[in-house]
Design a protein around this motif. Structure first.
Motif, short mmCIF file in Angstrom:
data_model
loop_
_atom_site.label_atom_id
_atom_site.label_comp_id
_atom_site.label_asym_id
_atom_site.label_seq_id
_atom_site.Cartn_x
_atom_site.Cartn_y
_atom_site.Cartn_z
N ILE A 1 0.85 -1.06 -0.12
CA ILE A 1 -0.09 -0.06 0.03
C ILE A 1 0.91 1.34 0.09
O ILE A 1 1.74 1.46 0.83
CB ILE A 1 -0.87 0.04 1.30
N LEU A 2 0.72 1.99 -0.75
CA LEU A 2 1.44 3.26 -0.88
C LEU A 2 0.38 4.62 -0.59
O LEU A 2 -0.94 4.46 -0.85
CB LEU A 2 1.68 3.58 -2.54
N HIS A 3 1.09 5.48 0.38
CA HIS A 3 0.36 6.64 0.33
C HIS A 3 1.00 7.69 -0.11
O HIS A 3 2.32 8.08 0.28
CB HIS A 3 0.19 7.02 2.27
N ALA A 4 0.55 8.50 -1.14
CA ALA A 4 1.11 9.51 -1.81
C ALA A 4 0.94 10.79 -1.51
O ALA A 4 -0.63 11.06 -1.59
CB ALA A 4 1.05 9.36 -3.26
N ASP A 5 1.46 11.84 -1.21
CA ASP A 5 1.09 12.92 -0.48
C ASP A 5 1.75 14.00 -1.17
O ASP A 5 3.16 14.22 -0.78
CB ASP A 5 0.94 13.19 1.26
N VAL B 1 6.14 9.57 -0.79
CA VAL B 1 5.54 8.34 -0.69
C VAL B 1 5.82 7.44 0.49
O VAL B 1 7.04 7.49 0.77
CB VAL B 1 5.52 7.83 -2.06
N GLY B 2 4.84 6.95 1.27
CA GLY B 2 5.30 5.99 2.31
C GLY B 2 4.42 4.53 1.69
O GLY B 2 3.59 4.73 1.22
N LEU C 1 10.75 9.08 0.12
CA LEU C 1 10.29 7.95 -0.04
C LEU C 1 10.72 7.06 1.20
O LEU C 1 11.94 7.11 1.53
CB LEU C 1 10.81 7.26 -1.31
N LEU C 2 9.73 6.40 1.95
CA LEU C 2 9.92 5.59 3.04
C LEU C 2 9.21 4.38 2.98
O LEU C 2 8.04 4.14 2.73
CB LEU C 2 9.67 6.19 4.33
N VAL C 3 10.13 3.12 3.01
CA VAL C 3 9.22 1.86 2.97
C VAL C 3 9.44 1.24 4.30
O VAL C 3 10.36 1.24 4.85
CB VAL C 3 9.96 0.83 1.98
N VAL C 4 8.21 0.66 4.90
CA VAL C 4 8.12 0.00 6.29
C VAL C 4 7.99 -1.56 5.80
O VAL C 4 7.19 -1.98 5.56
CB VAL C 4 7.15 0.54 7.01
N ALA D 1 4.47 6.43 7.28
CA ALA D 1 5.62 6.62 6.68
C ALA D 1 5.91 8.01 5.94
O ALA D 1 7.10 8.49 5.57
CB ALA D 1 5.72 5.50 5.86
N SER D 2 4.70 8.24 5.19
CA SER D 2 4.70 9.57 4.33
C SER D 2 5.20 10.66 5.22
O SER D 2 5.85 11.67 4.73
CB SER D 2 3.79 9.54 3.18
N ARG D 3 4.41 10.74 6.33
CA ARG D 3 4.62 11.93 7.17
C ARG D 3 5.98 11.99 7.57
O ARG D 3 6.71 13.18 7.64
CB ARG D 3 3.75 11.91 8.26
N VAL D 4 6.62 10.91 7.95
CA VAL D 4 8.30 10.79 8.60
C VAL D 4 8.98 11.48 7.33
O VAL D 4 10.20 11.96 7.80
CB VAL D 4 8.56 9.55 9.12
#
Length: 398
Positions: free
Chosen positions: A9-13, A140-141, A161-164, A152-155
């Protein structure tokens, strides 16, 4: 409920969306502190945020914090066009897109590995395409749940770009401050901090019953689930809005009743035109106000039947505004908003006997066609002649 075992799942902001559009379109603003909106800050570039400027802050306070900031008027048509272009990139990436505002969305890229690569590769390509095709920075998180992808996107902001990975979820989440939990505002964070609960990990150590005792049943259960990264929600495609609305920043100067009525008319015209364009009708009219001390109130009235008729919704909104005038007189008003909720499709509209002869949906339809063809200002109400069309804050269309 279904929960993916992979981070798909991607959160794009988009980053400081309104301000970024201004910096894109006006090269002399790039790298400089930019504030969008004068009376109330609608957006601030990261250069302005570094001085403490924040969205919804009063313009005077923002200029004191950052006196060399460049203040520009909002251009909502430009922001709407930019949003549409970005969402085209989203839909070119995956058919599973859930828009949650004008500048952010969730995307599910599970099952695309063979044709588009791994989720981190897809996310990196999406960021490149938004910058190349639209000219805007986006963060993008990537995670296994919607909640963690948003964290992740907020951080990762700005422009990151941050992948958890699934095996590192709690190791990533638990050291974060409690304010990172979805739904925790300043008041809730202060309440938790006062009890020694500083991090998400501290929340996770508490029993659900303890959180319920502190915050109430709904909030306690909600935060307990998020602290353990329990979020079974899927990315929902084709979800229709439950409301259609618009709001306008008014600044801090005193407003006459005529000023407020003109603002209300403008907003109701826009909302009902959007409803008819989307073939929606609604029953509940909602008035939202923000006062000079930053407090807010909401008032609503539910009609006996669904409608998209401008005059009926305007009359209801005027009644709600009239009832709040004592509060406005005492506190001043800096923002007014109107929304229509309890939406349904136009085909579900209940047929009416011809008792309301003053209501004329045919006239609404003619006005819509004229404004679509010749522009929104081609025909207007006499009471609005010579007035500022206003600083409407757009929402993601249906």
């Amino acid at each position: 409920m279904f929960v993916s075992s992979e981070a798909t799942i991607l959160h794009a902001d988009l980053d400081s969306f309104y301000a970024s559009v201004e910096q894109r379109d006006h090269p002399h603003l790039r790298g400089r502190p930019v504030i969008v909106g004068g009376g109330v800050v609608l957006a601030a570039s990261y250069e302005a945020k570094a001085y403490g400027v924040r969205t919804a802050m009063g313009g005077g306070q923002a200029r004191r914090l950052c006196p060399h900031a460049i203040v520009v008027p909002a251009r909502f048509s430009a922001y709407s066009e930019a949003s549409k272009a970005v969402f085209e990139v989203f839909h070119d990436t995956t058919p599973l897109v859930e828009g949650i505002s004008i500048d952010e969305a969730f995307l599910d890229v599970g099952g695309l590995r063979k044709i588009r690569g791994t989720p981190p590769e897809i996310a990196a390509r999406l960021r490149d395409e938004v910058r190349d095709r639209v000219g805007l920075p986006i963060t993008v998180g990537v995670a296994r749940t919607k909640f963690l992808a948003k964290v992740a996107s907020r951080v990762a902001k700005p422009d990151g770009l941050l992948v958890v990975p699934p095996d590192r979820e709690l190791a990533f989440l638990h050291p974060l401050p409690v304010g990172r939990l979805w739904g925790v505002g300043d008041k809730t964070a202060t309440k938790l901090n006062d009890r020694g609960v500083m991090t998400v990990g501290d929340v996770a150590k508490l029993a659900e019953s303890s959180l319920v005792a502190m915050l109430g049943r709904a909030a306690g259960r909600h935060l307990h689930a998020l602290a353990h990264n329990y979020d079974p929600r899927r990315v929902v495609v084709g979800h229709r809005r439950r409301s259609i609305g618009a709001q306008r920043a008014l600044g801090r100067r005193p407003k006459s009743s005529a000023d407020l009525d003109a603002a209300l008319i403008t907003l109701v015209d826009r909302v009902t035109r959007r409803m008819r364009a989307a073939n929606r009708t609604g029953r509940t009219v909602v008035l939202r106000l923000r006062f000079g001390d930053y407090t807010r109130i909401t008032r609503s009235h539910t009609l006996p039947r669904n409608t998209s008729t401008t005059e009926l919704i305007l009359g209801t909104a005027r009644s709600l505004l009239t009832a709040t005038m004592p509060l406005i007189t005492d506190n001043g008003i800096t923002l007014i908003g109107i929304a229509v909720t309890n939406l349904d499709n136009s085909g579900a509209l209940q047929l009416m006997l011809p008792f309301d002869e003053h209501l004329n949906p045919e006239l609404d339809a003619v006005l819509d066609r004229v404004q679509t063809r010749f522009g929104k200002t081609s025909i207007t109400r006499a009471v609005l002649l010579g007035r500022d069309p206003g600083m409407e804050m757009p929402i993601l269309p249906d």
